[in-house]
Design an enzyme around this catalytic site. Structure first.
Site, PDB file in Angstrom:
ATOM      1  N   SER A   1       0.829  -1.196   0.000  1.00  0.00           N
ATOM      2  CA  SER A   1       0.000   0.000   0.000  1.00  0.00           C
ATOM      3  C   SER A   1       0.869   1.254   0.000  1.00  0.00           C
ATOM      4  CB  SER A   1      -0.957  -0.038   1.188  1.00  0.00           C
ATOM      5  OG  SER A   1      -1.897   1.004   1.126  1.00  0.00           O
TER       6      SER A   1
ATOM      7  N   ASP B   1      -3.095   5.963  -3.848  1.00  0.00           N
ATOM      8  CA  ASP B   1      -1.886   5.363  -3.288  1.00  0.00           C
ATOM      9  C   ASP B   1      -1.328   4.324  -4.257  1.00  0.00           C
ATOM     10  OD1 ASP B   1      -3.741   3.343  -2.945  1.00  0.00           O
ATOM     11  OD2 ASP B   1      -3.142   2.866  -0.896  1.00  0.00           O
TER      12      ASP B   1
ATOM     13  N   ASP C   1      -1.190   1.089  -4.650  1.00  0.00           N
ATOM     14  CA  ASP C   1      -1.959  -0.042  -5.170  1.00  0.00           C
ATOM     15  C   ASP C   1      -3.393   0.360  -5.521  1.00  0.00           C
ATOM     16  OD1 ASP C   1      -2.677   0.176  -2.447  1.00  0.00           O
ATOM     17  OD2 ASP C   1      -3.275  -1.921  -2.354  1.00  0.00           O
TER      18      ASP C   1
ATOM     19  N   ASP D   1      -6.041   1.600  -3.917  1.00  0.00           N
ATOM     20  CA  ASP D   1      -7.270   1.362  -3.163  1.00  0.00           C
ATOM     21  C   ASP D   1      -7.671   2.601  -2.355  1.00  0.00           C
ATOM     22  OD1 ASP D   1      -5.268   1.081  -1.249  1.00  0.00           O
ATOM     23  OD2 ASP D   1      -5.873  -0.923  -0.599  1.00  0.00           O
TER      24      ASP D   1
END
Length: 576
Positions: free
Chosen positions: A150, A302, A304, A306
């Protein structure tokens, strides 16, 4: 002679056996001789699954992300899958982000699954985490894995596990899988791939995912309104560059300005101190571009993809970053309005949020006559709500940490569809002579002004972990009775599952899975939640205060009063 504790020595010696390659063994021997502190940090514990899967620093050792720790995870999951789905063709999907080693680690994970006679769908290159959740269900898989850490620093990587409903692991599967992993020896990991069982996926899944995102995230916005919205977008060197610009384009948003300096995926995140859209500094380049091109809305995600950060213009024309609670409230209210106008609210709908997010979600739910289900921190619990209550319709939901989920076609926080939804809200508001910011303030006039702030105290390493543990013990043993001259009227302890009124001494049971969380409620309506982070070396304090707001013009002065109230709470609790 360097002294090494017996338990630590046992762990280290295991990694000096033939199950581990020569380079690994040589590195460990060098640590023993030259860097006992790093040796201890690398081996003093096993990496554990937290709120967002397993995350850690990359390197050699049981407390590090490497081919052996991830290989052991994957072998344990493979065993569990065969136990759980006997006589079925077992399929898994695997995605990875922009971090160093993500692609190679994803291939190792794919190899281990295939070596265990499991069909693997491996994304050919980096993709957003929500696309993995979607792909898992789309391809009929029983399990999915994402290699991501993340928004953690560049030296981190991680491993998130999804189950066949598209959501992350929850009880009882999580503890059963962890037991399976813990009972394995490293020598039992099957690393030799069965290449015939590994299939690469990419554009074929992208196309379906984009169509589904547009179906769930767009709401009859006129094309003229879309053309009139000036969007600035940054992927912060992450995966969303592969999907979000194309999704916006196919949805009819052609006026998108991309921060080119941050468009190239890069695990070093060279232009930001932290690739976290929760941090205003991470969006500085996007905000600067918005001022140059007169942008209406800034969207940043961010690594990734999400989490989503949204900035809009305030009444003075300045770009300001909405916090996660504000973004969640705006998106939830907009969705509920759409459902209401379509006659789809019939008493069996719900929204979802978490125990540390704004209490205003409950207020909003009552206003629309829907249920608000509240779970522990982490979107896996919102996904579990959808699975546990199939008779109910899930409208949408989120948490304060900049995550939102639109409908249930993705079972995790999804910055792709949320980005489109934010543009829909902004475009329609602008077309109606308003703005997203103005609509937010009108919400506060209707339902009360709620103000939140998160205080994170970072405590790194072994000593830091112990300090965090002791802080939670102290707040339990000697609970606060007054906060900022307001009596504490309720303390919820999610570790003991007891809600207690310290004034009357009455207790009630909490019917939410156990977690290391404490929440204080005071007489003046303030709420303070404490929890150690499940993915970072931090202890977090979530502060929420509220008051009435008579009209839009009173917003700034009323908000300032709540800001001052939060500041005095922070000072009173000595959190500065």
């Amino acid at each position: 002679m360097i002294h090494i504790e017996p338990e630590l020595l046992d762990r280290v010696n295991t990694w000096l056996t033939p199950a581990f390659d020569n380079d690994t063994q040589a590195y460990i021997k060098n640590l023993i001789a030259t860097n006992p502190k790093e040796l201890k940090e690398s081996f003093y514990k096993n990496l554990e699954f937290g709120t967002g899967g397993m995350r850690g620093v990359m390197g050699i050792g049981t407390n590090r992300i490497n081919k052996y720790t991830l290989g052991k995870n994957t072998q344990g999951i493979s065993n569990y899958l065969h136990q759980s789905f006997p006589n079925e063709t077992i399929k898994v999907a695997i995605a990875f982000d922009c971090r160093h080693n993500s692609k190679s680690l994803a291939k190792i994970v794919a190899n281990v699954f295939s070596a265990n006679n499991i069909q693997v769908f491996l994304f050919e290159d980096l993709r957003p985490t929500p696309e993995l959740s979607f792909a898992l269900k789309h391809l009929g898989c029983q399990c999915g894995i994402v290699l991501t850490a993340s928004h953690n620093p560049p030296e981190y990587n991680g491993y998130k596990v999804y189950w066949q409903d598209g959501g992350q692991l929850v009880p009882p599967q999580d503890s059963e899988i962890i037991n399976e992993i813990n009972n394995l020896n490293y020598s039992e990991i099957k690393f030799e791939a069965n290449k015939s069982l590994i299939q690469y996926i990419g554009k074929d899944v992208d196309d379906v995912f984009i169509k589904a995102s547009i179906k769930n995230g767009s709401f009859n916005t006129p094309q003229q309104a879309k053309d009139n919205l000036n969007i600035v977008f940054t992927s912060l060197h992450g995966t969303s560059i592969t999907i979000i610009p194309e999704t916006l384009k196919q949805a009819g948003y052609n006026n998108v300005n991309i921060v080119e300096e941050q468009a190239e995926p890069n695990g070093d995140f060279p232009t930001v101190a932290s690739p976290n859209p929760e941090e205003p500094a991470a969006l500085k380049m996007a905000l600067d571009l918005a001022n140059t091109v007169q942008g209406d809305i800034v969207i940043g995600t961010d690594p990734d993809s999400d989490r989503i950060g949204i900035a809009v213009r305030d009444f003075n024309g300045n770009m300001i970053l909405l916090n996660g609670n504000q973004a969640m409230l705006m998106m939830t209210d907009f969705l509920l309005k759409q459902w209401q106008s379509q006659g789809k609210i019939k008493g069996n709908q719900f929204i979802g949020t978490t125990i540390v997010s704004t209490p205003m979600m409950n207020v909003l739910a009552k206003a629309y006559n829907v249920e608000c289900k509240i779970g522990l921190t982490g979107f896996k619990w919102i996904a579990k709500m959808i699975k546990d209550f199939p008779q109910l319709d899930f409208v949408g939901g989120g948490e304060e940490s900049f995550g939102f989920m639109v409908g249930d076609f993705v079972r995790d926080k999804d910055a792709v569809t949320a980005s489109l939804l934010a543009c829909e809200i902004a475009a329609q508001a602008k077309a109606n002579g308003s703005s997203l910011y103005n609509e937010l303030i009108k919400l506060y006039v209707s339902h009360g002004l709620y103000k939140e702030r998160l205080i994170s105290l970072t405590k790194k390493g072994i000593e830091g972990a112990q300090e965090i543990k002791q802080m939670m013990i102290d707040f339990r043993k000697e609970p606060l009775t007054i906060i900022n001259n307001s009596k504490v009227i309720k303390i919820e302890d999610y570790q003991s599952s007891i809600s207690k009124n310290p004034i009357s001494g009455t207790e009630e049971a909490i019917f939410i899975p156990k977690s290391n969380v404490l929440i204080y409620y005071t007489e003046d309506g303030s709420q303070i939640a404490l929890r150690p982070s499940g993915t970072e070396p931090k202890i977090k304090f979530y502060i929420s205060v509220n008051t009435t707001l008579d009209n839009v013009t009173d917003f700034e002065t009323t908000e300032q009063k709540l800001e001052s109230l939060i500041n005095t709470i922070i000072k009173d609790m000595q959190l500065e």
